[in-house]
Motif scaffolding. Structure first.
Motif, mmCIF file in Angstrom:
data_model
loop_
_atom_site.group_PDB
_atom_site.id
_atom_site.type_symbol
_atom_site.label_atom_id
_atom_site.label_comp_id
_atom_site.label_asym_id
_atom_site.label_seq_id
_atom_site.Cartn_x
_atom_site.Cartn_y
_atom_site.Cartn_z
ATOM 1 N N SER A 182 50.812 17.790 55.567
ATOM 2 C CA SER A 182 51.603 16.728 54.958
ATOM 3 C C SER A 182 51.556 16.902 53.447
ATOM 4 C CB SER A 182 51.042 15.369 55.362
ATOM 5 O OG SER A 182 51.723 14.339 54.707
ATOM 6 N N GLY A 183 52.658 17.286 52.871
ATOM 7 C CA GLY A 183 52.679 17.509 51.431
ATOM 8 C C GLY A 183 51.729 18.622 51.061
ATOM 9 N N THR A 184 50.719 18.321 50.267
ATOM 10 C CA THR A 184 49.770 19.336 49.814
ATOM 11 C C THR A 184 48.475 19.324 50.629
ATOM 12 O OG1 THR A 184 48.800 17.859 48.158
ATOM 13 C CG2 THR A 184 50.672 19.213 47.462
ATOM 14 N N TYR A 185 48.420 18.531 51.695
ATOM 15 C CA TYR A 185 47.208 18.430 52.511
ATOM 16 C C TYR A 185 47.366 19.189 53.824
ATOM 17 C CZ TYR A 185 45.772 14.853 49.258
ATOM 18 O OH TYR A 185 45.423 14.198 48.106
ATOM 19 N N TYR A 186 46.335 19.964 54.153
ATOM 20 C CA TYR A 186 46.291 20.729 55.397
ATOM 21 C C TYR A 186 45.030 20.311 56.142
ATOM 22 C CZ TYR A 186 49.719 23.720 53.088
ATOM 23 O OH TYR A 186 50.835 24.198 52.461
ATOM 24 N N ILE A 187 45.174 19.967 57.416
ATOM 25 C CA ILE A 187 44.040 19.470 58.187
ATOM 26 C C ILE A 187 43.992 20.172 59.543
ATOM 27 C CG2 ILE A 187 43.004 17.432 59.293
ATOM 28 C CD1 ILE A 187 44.495 15.765 57.106
ATOM 29 N N SER A 188 42.791 20.491 59.976
ATOM 30 C CA SER A 188 42.554 21.033 61.311
ATOM 31 C C SER A 188 41.397 20.268 61.915
ATOM 32 C CB SER A 188 42.196 22.513 61.249
ATOM 33 O OG SER A 188 41.907 22.988 62.549
ATOM 34 N N GLN A 189 41.542 19.934 63.180
ATOM 35 C CA GLN A 189 40.467 19.220 63.856
ATOM 36 C C GLN A 189 40.527 19.536 65.341
ATOM 37 O OE1 GLN A 189 40.454 15.043 63.046
ATOM 38 N NE2 GLN A 189 38.855 14.617 64.511
ATOM 39 N N ASN A 190 39.425 20.089 65.867
ATOM 40 C CA ASN A 190 39.263 20.281 67.304
ATOM 41 C C ASN A 190 37.770 20.419 67.598
ATOM 42 O OD1 ASN A 190 38.505 22.973 66.856
ATOM 43 N ND2 ASN A 190 40.392 23.849 67.652
ATOM 44 N N ALA A 191 37.426 20.807 68.812
ATOM 45 C CA ALA A 191 36.016 20.861 69.212
ATOM 46 C C ALA A 191 35.214 21.897 68.429
ATOM 47 C CB ALA A 191 35.915 21.162 70.709
ATOM 48 N N GLN A 192 35.877 22.906 67.863
ATOM 49 C CA GLN A 192 35.162 23.951 67.122
ATOM 50 C C GLN A 192 34.838 23.551 65.692
ATOM 51 O OE1 GLN A 192 35.849 28.078 67.671
ATOM 52 N NE2 GLN A 192 37.544 27.664 69.073
ATOM 53 N N GLY A 193 35.598 22.578 65.159
ATOM 54 C CA GLY A 193 35.318 22.163 63.796
ATOM 55 C C GLY A 193 36.483 21.426 63.164
ATOM 56 N N ILE A 194 36.341 21.190 61.884
ATOM 57 C CA ILE A 194 37.354 20.458 61.131
ATOM 58 C C ILE A 194 37.399 21.025 59.711
ATOM 59 C CG2 ILE A 194 35.682 18.666 60.510
ATOM 60 C CD1 ILE A 194 38.009 16.666 60.505
ATOM 61 N N PHE A 195 38.603 21.100 59.164
ATOM 62 C CA PHE A 195 38.710 21.398 57.742
ATOM 63 C C PHE A 195 39.808 20.562 57.130
ATOM 64 C CE2 PHE A 195 41.624 24.861 59.189
ATOM 65 C CZ PHE A 195 42.735 24.585 58.399
ATOM 66 N N ASN A 196 39.680 20.360 55.824
ATOM 67 C CA ASN A 196 40.663 19.640 55.033
ATOM 68 C C ASN A 196 40.850 20.445 53.759
ATOM 69 O OD1 ASN A 196 42.164 17.880 53.471
ATOM 70 N ND2 ASN A 196 40.951 16.092 53.994
ATOM 71 N N TYR A 197 42.098 20.808 53.460
ATOM 72 C CA TYR A 197 42.414 21.605 52.274
ATOM 73 C C TYR A 197 43.507 20.914 51.492
ATOM 74 C CZ TYR A 197 44.228 25.427 49.402
ATOM 75 O OH TYR A 197 44.656 26.196 48.349
ATOM 76 N N GLU A 198 43.315 20.819 50.181
ATOM 77 C CA GLU A 198 44.320 20.219 49.313
ATOM 78 C C GLU A 198 44.808 21.317 48.370
ATOM 79 O OE1 GLU A 198 46.700 18.379 46.744
ATOM 80 O OE2 GLU A 198 44.815 19.023 45.844
#
Length: 129
Positions: free
Chosen positions: A86-102
Motif C-alpha cells: 500500500s503506497g510505500t509500505y510492503y508487508i508479509s505475514q505468514n507462519a514462517q515470519g513477518i516483515f514490514n518495509y517502508e
C-alpha cells in the motif's frame, strides 16, 4: 499477467527450471539490508552491521537469506510472500515470519519463526544499502 520460465538441459539429460521473474511489486524489496540481527538459538546473540539479502523466489515471493560466510549465516533461509503493498509500505505475514518495509526510509523490520525442528529464528532491523 503472464510470466515466463525457461529450462535448459545438459548432456546428461538433467533439466534445470529457472525461477519466474519477480512481479514488479516486489522489485522494490530486492537487495541487501544492513542492520542489527538477533539470533534466537537457545538464547539471544546480537550481531551489528549484519547483512541480509532479499532475492526473488517467484512472482510475489522474496527469499530472505543472511550474507554468506558470516557468524550469523546459521539462520534459516525463508521464503515469504508479499501479502500487502500500500503506497510505500510492503508487508508479509505468514507462519514462517513477518516483515514490514517502508520504501521512502528504506527501513525493514523482520521476524522469522521456527517452522521445523532445525530452524534457527531471528529478528532483523535495518536499512537497504
Amino acid at each position: 499477467m503472464f510470466t515466463s520460465c525457461s529450462s535448459s538441459s545438459n548432456d546428461d539429460g538433467d533439466t534445470t527450471v529457472q525461477t519466474p521473474k519477480p512481479d514488479s511489486t516486489i522489485k522494490e524489496l530486492l537487495g541487501t539490508y544492513k542492520g542489527t540481527l538477533k539470533v534466537f538459538d537457545g538464547g539471544v546473540k546480537t550481531y551489528y552491521d549484519a547483512e541480509i539479502i532479499f532475492s526473488s523466489a517467484g512472482e510475489k515471493t522474496v527469499r530472505i537469506a543472511p550474507k554468506k560466510d558470516q557468524p550469523y549465516s546459521i539462520v534459516t533461509v525463508k521464503d515469504l510472500p508479499l501479502t500487502t503493498q500500500s503506497g510505500t509500505y510492503y508487508i508479509s505475514q505468514n507462519a514462517q515470519g513477518i516483515f514490514n518495509y517502508e520504501s521512502k526510509s528504506k527501513f525493514l523490520i523482520l521476524l522469522t519463526e521456527k517452522t521445523a525442528e532445525t530452524d534457527i529464528a531471528y529478528s532483523f532491523e535495518g536499512n537497504k544499502i
